[in-house]
Each structure stands twice: as C-alpha cells, then as structure tokens.
Design a protein around this motif. Structure first.
Motif, PDB file in Angstrom:
ATOM      1  N   LYS A  50       7.559  98.740  69.108  1.00  0.00           N
ATOM      2  CA  LYS A  50       8.035  99.732  68.123  1.00  0.00           C
ATOM      3  C   LYS A  50       7.207  99.635  66.754  1.00  0.00           C
ATOM      4  N   ALA A  51       7.295  98.453  66.255  1.00  0.00           N
ATOM      5  CA  ALA A  51       6.842  97.984  65.072  1.00  0.00           C
ATOM      6  C   ALA A  51       5.291  97.763  64.793  1.00  0.00           C
ATOM      7  N   PRO A  69      18.280  93.110  53.437  1.00  0.00           N
ATOM      8  CA  PRO A  69      18.369  91.457  53.570  1.00  0.00           C
ATOM      9  C   PRO A  69      19.043  91.451  55.219  1.00  0.00           C
ATOM     10  N   SER A  70      19.619  92.189  55.726  1.00  0.00           N
ATOM     11  CA  SER A  70      20.284  91.798  57.154  1.00  0.00           C
ATOM     12  C   SER A  70      19.239  92.168  58.245  1.00  0.00           C
ATOM     13  N   VAL A  71      17.974  92.611  58.083  1.00  0.00           N
ATOM     14  CA  VAL A  71      17.144  92.773  58.930  1.00  0.00           C
ATOM     15  C   VAL A  71      16.215  91.407  59.103  1.00  0.00           C
ATOM     16  N   ASP A  72      16.030  90.733  60.240  1.00  0.00           N
ATOM     17  CA  ASP A  72      15.186  89.587  60.432  1.00  0.00           C
ATOM     18  C   ASP A  72      13.648  90.132  60.738  1.00  0.00           C
ATOM     19  N   ILE A  73      12.939  90.200  59.651  1.00  0.00           N
ATOM     20  CA  ILE A  73      11.432  90.760  59.509  1.00  0.00           C
ATOM     21  C   ILE A  73      10.676  89.890  60.540  1.00  0.00           C
ATOM     22  N   GLU A  74      10.769  88.729  60.817  1.00  0.00           N
ATOM     23  CA  GLU A  74       9.699  87.770  61.592  1.00  0.00           C
ATOM     24  C   GLU A  74      10.265  88.020  62.935  1.00  0.00           C
ATOM     25  N   ASN A  79      15.811  99.771  62.921  1.00  0.00           N
ATOM     26  CA  ASN A  79      14.934 100.925  63.212  1.00  0.00           C
ATOM     27  C   ASN A  79      14.084 101.318  61.781  1.00  0.00           C
ATOM     28  N   HIS A  80      14.656 101.604  60.782  1.00  0.00           N
ATOM     29  CA  HIS A  80      14.089 102.239  59.748  1.00  0.00           C
ATOM     30  C   HIS A  80      12.924 101.177  59.320  1.00  0.00           C
ATOM     31  N   VAL A  81      13.104 100.127  59.310  1.00  0.00           N
ATOM     32  CA  VAL A  81      12.006  98.960  59.005  1.00  0.00           C
ATOM     33  C   VAL A  81      11.143  98.925  59.835  1.00  0.00           C
ATOM     34  N   MET A  82      11.408  99.147  61.182  1.00  0.00           N
ATOM     35  CA  MET A  82      10.218  99.100  62.324  1.00  0.00           C
ATOM     36  C   MET A  82       9.599 100.300  62.085  1.00  0.00           C
ATOM     37  N   HIS A  83       9.948 101.415  61.763  1.00  0.00           N
ATOM     38  CA  HIS A  83       9.354 102.708  61.443  1.00  0.00           C
ATOM     39  C   HIS A  83       8.160 102.442  60.333  1.00  0.00           C
ATOM     40  N   LEU A  84       8.796 101.734  59.314  1.00  0.00           N
ATOM     41  CA  LEU A  84       7.953 101.523  58.054  1.00  0.00           C
ATOM     42  C   LEU A  84       6.766 100.676  58.559  1.00  0.00           C
ATOM     43  N   ARG A 102      23.406  98.043  60.474  1.00  0.00           N
ATOM     44  CA  ARG A 102      22.558  97.211  60.950  1.00  0.00           C
ATOM     45  C   ARG A 102      21.465  97.692  61.937  1.00  0.00           C
ATOM     46  N   ASN A 103      21.567  98.291  62.710  1.00  0.00           N
ATOM     47  CA  ASN A 103      20.714  99.072  63.675  1.00  0.00           C
ATOM     48  C   ASN A 103      19.919 100.059  62.992  1.00  0.00           C
ATOM     49  N   ARG A 104      20.541 100.911  62.398  1.00  0.00           N
ATOM     50  CA  ARG A 104      19.890 101.811  61.531  1.00  0.00           C
ATOM     51  C   ARG A 104      18.737 101.113  60.583  1.00  0.00           C
TER      52      ARG A 104
END
Length: 245
Positions: free
Chosen positions: A238-239, A226-231, A204-209, A199-201
């Motif tokens: 970092k995002a 789906p496990s990442v809370d985008i909002e 972090n990957h979504v924040m980098h994107l 989940r942490n990986r």
C-alpha cells in the motif's frame, strides 16, 4: 444598576465629544474612538472580503521582555479582538457568508495563553523569592467514586470544610465503591482501543502519503507521526504505489 452604568457612560461620552477643558487638562485618553456597539464588529473595509492581512501570534520570548503594564494593556487588547472576531464569526454564520481568515481566532487565543503563561511565571518567581512557595492555587491527587485519579485544584469557600454539607455531597474524594472493578476494566479497554485505532489511522495516513509523494521528507513525517515505524511500512504494498523502489 445596569441602567445607572449605561447613563454614566452616555454622560461621559457626551462630555468627551463636547471637548471639556477639565478632561483635557487631566489627560484622559481612550484606546480608540467610541463607536458604541460597532466595537464588536470588524472594520467595514474587511466586510465581504476573502482574505484579511494579519500577522502571527505573540510568542513567549517577545512577551517576557515587556513590562507588567504592557502585558496588562495587551491582554485587554487581545480580549477586545477576540470578542470582535467571535461576533463576526457568529454574524457570518447567521448570514451564510464566509468568515475570512478564521485562524485569527486561534492566533489571538494563542497570544492570550502566552500572556497568561508569562504572567504566571513572574508571579511564581515573585512568590518563590518573597514567600518561599509558588503562588499557584494548591491542589492534590484524589480519587473519585469510580476509582479514577485526577488532580483537584482547591479554592476558597465562605463556609469551613467541616460545616459545608453541599461541598461534601459533591466531592466525595478517596471513597471508592465496592463494585468498580468491572467499570475500570472496561474503561482501560476503551482507552487501549482508542490508542490502537489512532495508531492504525496514523499508519494508514502515512502509507497513503508515501504512495502519493514518494520523495517527501521522511524526517518531517517521523516528527509529526512518532508512533509510526517508517522503515517497517516502506515494504508494504500500500505504500509503494506505481513505482519500483
């Protein structure tokens, strides 16, 4: 035995090359021209090229409309193609060369899985209609010596179960040792840590994107992660990157 089979194949090859009238009248057909061991290699025009034009894999909907005979033929065609691709991949690695389009192996394997799935569906439907039960290999949930549950698929043996000592020694089901609580606690902790790290990986990957591509499609990101809370991570520093939302 292998020598007899090899001699028989050589004799059949010579008869076909000579054009025997008996074989012609019986309508003997072969899939492709017999090229001996060259059947395990790709066409020479595809050697030392960077890209090979290939199509997509066979889908389940396309395979469901085909007959059993066509599925049987297609399975062996895909099997020969997979053997050829694996041979070419091994040869390229040994020669330190680039194997063109390595995704061809994945496409062939996906097609073979879809063929097997369609055949299993038809087999299950046939047994449900004729016998009243599916034709799948029976199985049950069992517990091993460490207290872990898994699904064991049964298969036939020549020796009955009560006389098969070797099977009993290898498969001690539903018999748990007394001191496995510590192992199970560590095992659950390991699984929990693996899920947490994943989940942490992903986060972090979504924040980098989001930092690099602020205008990307968030709906597609939610479907892929789906496990990442985008909002929630939109307000993270970092995002944000070097722009003002």
């Amino acid at each position: 035995m292998a020598l007899r089979v090899f001699r028989g194949l050589c004799l059949l090859k010579n008869v076909i090359q000579k054009g025997s009238t008996h074989l012609r009248t019986n309508g003997v057909h072969i899939s492709v021209v017999n090229r001996d061991l060259m059947e395990f290699f790709d066409n020479k025009k595809n050697w030392a090229v960077e890209q090979v034009k290939v199509g997509r894999s066979w889908s389940k909907d396309e395979l469901r409309i085909k007959s059993n005979e066509d599925l049987h033929k297609l399975w062996f065609i895909l099997l020969k193609e997979r053997n050829m691709l694996l041979t070419m991949e091994h040869e390229c690695k040994s020669q330190f060369e680039l194997f063109p389009n390595p995704e061809r192996i994945n496409k062939v394997e996906d097609s073979m899985k879809n063929v097997e799935t369609v055949v299993r569906e038809r087999n299950k439907a046939y047994y449900d209609l004729e016998v009243g039960e599916n034709g799948e290999r029976p199985g049950e949930m069992v517990t091993n010596l460490l207290g872990l549950n898994f699904f064991y698929r049964k298969f036939e043996h020549l020796i009955p179960k009560f006389l098969n000592k070797g099977w009993k020694d290898r498969h001690n089901f539903n018999v748990v040792n007394g001191n496995v609580e510590k192992f199970q606690r560590f095992y659950r902790e390991k699984i929990h840590n693996e899920k947490r790290k994943k989940r942490n990986r992903d986060k972090n990957h979504v924040m980098h994107l989001m930092k690099r591509f602020p205008n990307m499609d968030m709906e597609a990101v939610k479907q892929q992660y789906p496990s990442v809370d985008i909002e929630k991570i939109k307000n993270y520093k970092k995002a944000r990157g070097h722009y003002v939302p």
